[in-house]
Design a protein around this motif. Structure first.
Motif, short mmCIF file in Angstrom:
data_model
loop_
_atom_site.label_atom_id
_atom_site.label_comp_id
_atom_site.label_asym_id
_atom_site.label_seq_id
_atom_site.Cartn_x
_atom_site.Cartn_y
_atom_site.Cartn_z
N UNK A 114 -77.15 75.19 -1.03
CA UNK A 114 -77.83 75.66 0.17
C UNK A 114 -78.36 74.48 0.96
N UNK A 115 -78.64 74.76 2.23
CA UNK A 115 -79.18 73.73 3.11
C UNK A 115 -80.33 74.33 3.90
N UNK A 138 -68.76 78.10 8.42
CA UNK A 138 -69.42 79.39 8.55
C UNK A 138 -70.11 79.39 9.91
N UNK A 139 -69.55 80.16 10.82
CA UNK A 139 -70.10 80.24 12.16
C UNK A 139 -71.00 81.45 12.28
N UNK A 148 -76.88 79.44 2.68
CA UNK A 148 -76.34 79.19 1.35
C UNK A 148 -74.85 79.44 1.29
N UNK A 149 -74.24 78.83 0.28
CA UNK A 149 -72.85 79.10 -0.06
C UNK A 149 -72.80 79.64 -1.48
N UNK A 208 -68.42 82.56 0.07
CA UNK A 208 -69.23 83.28 1.04
C UNK A 208 -70.37 82.39 1.54
N UNK A 209 -70.68 82.52 2.80
CA UNK A 209 -71.93 81.93 3.27
C UNK A 209 -72.95 83.06 3.46
N UNK A 210 -74.19 82.67 3.40
CA UNK A 210 -75.27 83.65 3.49
C UNK A 210 -76.47 83.04 4.20
N UNK A 211 -77.23 83.92 4.80
CA UNK A 211 -78.39 83.55 5.62
C UNK A 211 -79.67 83.97 4.91
#
Length: 119
Positions: free
Chosen positions: A50-51, A22-23, A35-36, A95-98
């Motif tokens: 998540x990280x 995820x860029x 997060x994923x 999906x990645x999320x911010x």
């Protein structure tokens, strides 16, 4: 504004592995966490893990612990999801999320990448 672009999905046999990326881009990228999530056909979107951007601590859904690993590369503004021992039930759009702040909801989302696991 933050833009997120996932990649790395595909068709893989059960037992195989994939690494999703995820860029992130945008004028300022300094999330609290990334997060994923995933959404399987006919199912609700579910949290995968998540990280924390600062420090790199991670947490995972119980269903994926031991098989999924999240990491990040701060220099590249990229977060990764390593998936091992893939199962057909891992088939989903990932999906990645911010997340900007610890108490805020995830506020930016990528378009998703399809992972299909054949048995």
């Amino acid at each position: 504004q933050v833009q997120l672009v996932e990649s790395g999905g595909g068709l893989v046999q059960a037992g195989g592995s994939l690494r999703l990326s995820c860029a992130a881009s945008g004028r300022t990228f300094s999330p609290y966490a990334m997060g994923w999530f995933r959404q399987a056909p006919g199912k609700e979107r579910e949290f995968v893990g998540a990280i924390r951007w600062s420090g790199g601590s991670t947490n995972y859904a119980d269903s994926v612990k031991g098989r999924f690993t999240i990491s990040r590369d701060g220099a590249k503004n990229t977060v990764y999801l390593q998936i091992n021992s893939l199962k057909p039930e891992d088939t989903a759009v990932y999906y990645c999320a911010h997340r900007s702040r610890p108490t805020y909801p995830y506020d930016y989302w990528g378009q998703g990448t399809q992972v299909t696991v054949s048995s």
